[in-house]
Design a protein around this motif. Sequence first.
Motif, short mmCIF file in Angstrom:
data_model
loop_
_atom_site.label_atom_id
_atom_site.label_comp_id
_atom_site.label_asym_id
_atom_site.label_seq_id
_atom_site.Cartn_x
_atom_site.Cartn_y
_atom_site.Cartn_z
N ALA A 1 9.95 13.55 -1.57
CA ALA A 1 9.66 12.80 -0.35
C ALA A 1 8.25 12.24 -0.35
CB ALA A 1 9.87 13.70 0.87
N THR B 1 8.42 2.08 6.46
CA THR B 1 9.72 1.67 5.92
C THR B 1 10.71 2.81 6.08
OG1 THR B 1 8.59 0.32 4.26
CG2 THR B 1 10.92 0.81 3.86
N THR C 1 12.83 14.01 8.35
CA THR C 1 13.74 14.22 7.22
C THR C 1 13.35 15.46 6.43
OG1 THR C 1 14.19 11.85 7.02
CG2 THR C 1 14.64 13.22 5.09
N ASN D 1 8.06 9.41 -2.84
CA ASN D 1 8.76 8.25 -2.26
C ASN D 1 7.86 7.49 -1.29
OD1 ASN D 1 11.21 6.65 -1.78
ND2 ASN D 1 11.17 7.59 0.25
N ILE D 2 7.09 8.24 -0.47
CA ILE D 2 6.19 7.61 0.50
C ILE D 2 5.04 6.89 -0.21
CG2 ILE D 2 4.50 8.07 2.33
CD1 ILE D 2 6.29 10.39 3.22
N HIS E 1 10.20 9.98 8.63
CA HIS E 1 9.78 10.50 7.33
C HIS E 1 9.52 12.00 7.42
CE1 HIS E 1 9.17 7.00 4.61
NE2 HIS E 1 9.08 6.32 5.75
N ASN F 1 15.68 6.45 0.47
CA ASN F 1 15.76 7.24 -0.76
C ASN F 1 15.83 8.74 -0.45
OD1 ASN F 1 15.60 4.91 -2.31
ND2 ASN F 1 13.39 5.04 -2.56
N ALA F 2 14.96 9.18 0.45
CA ALA F 2 14.92 10.61 0.81
C ALA F 2 16.16 11.02 1.59
CB ALA F 2 13.66 10.91 1.62
N GLN G 1 8.62 3.87 -0.65
CA GLN G 1 8.90 3.53 0.75
C GLN G 1 7.84 4.16 1.65
OE1 GLN G 1 12.93 5.14 0.86
NE2 GLN G 1 13.81 3.11 0.50
N ASP G 2 6.87 3.35 2.05
CA ASP G 2 5.77 3.88 2.85
C ASP G 2 6.25 4.30 4.24
OD1 ASP G 2 5.87 1.58 4.51
OD2 ASP G 2 4.50 0.51 3.18
N ASN H 1 13.08 5.57 5.21
CA ASN H 1 13.08 6.38 3.98
C ASN H 1 14.50 6.63 3.47
OD1 ASN H 1 13.61 7.98 6.23
ND2 ASN H 1 12.75 9.82 5.32
#
Length: 226
Positions: free
Chosen positions: A105, A117, A70, A108-109, A67, A121-122, A113-114, A119
């Motif tokens: 981002a 998970t 990225t 999203n977290i 995460h 999407n990012a 998507q924690d 990521n």
Amino acid sequence: MSKELFDNLTLVASLILLAPLVILFFRFNALSLIQKKLSFIVILTVLVEIISWSLWYKKINNLPVYHFFTVIQFLLIVNIYRGALSQTFSKKFFTSLSIGFVVFAIINIVFFQDLLTFNSNATTLMGLIIIFLSLSYFYALLKEVKYSTLETNPMFWINSGFLIYFSSSLILFFMNNTLFKEVTEASLILWGLHAIINIVLTIFYIVAISVKPKKETNENNDFLIE
């Protein structure tokens, strides 16, 4: 794809990162600005690989690392294109792009998507943006009145590597959390292919760091091809 072949591919993809790192150690002072910018991405990637492998060995979820990776990787890549596409896009464009991605981002977290998970999407959004910037750079090259020697232009190799990597990985990033909840034959094949793509990207890094940019002269001033 067998689990043994998958493990070997991922190991090779990690070990080959040592090659550009060694080149950086011996050539850092002789590198151009764009090559030094790339060096930060190489160093960051190596550190993330070390941390990721360490956590995996201890059976600790290593997804939180990616995460943060990225976001930092995106900012470093955008910084490269900020210089390479300075005649195409304004500084405000790149600043807005960076801030917008960081905000996305974080959202999203928090909501989708924690940290435990993947990521997707990012990483998917990052891939789309980098592909756009990469194609924009090639378009800018085609519009140049005076053509430079591309094989000695580090940015040409960097941009080519980014385009191949993110174009090839885009579907994998998008589908990871929807199709592959568990380790299956299909997931091993796709992530094995991703390891191969990583190896290809690293080879482009090696070439980009190894080339010696030539000085080109135009009518008004001298400048170094970066």
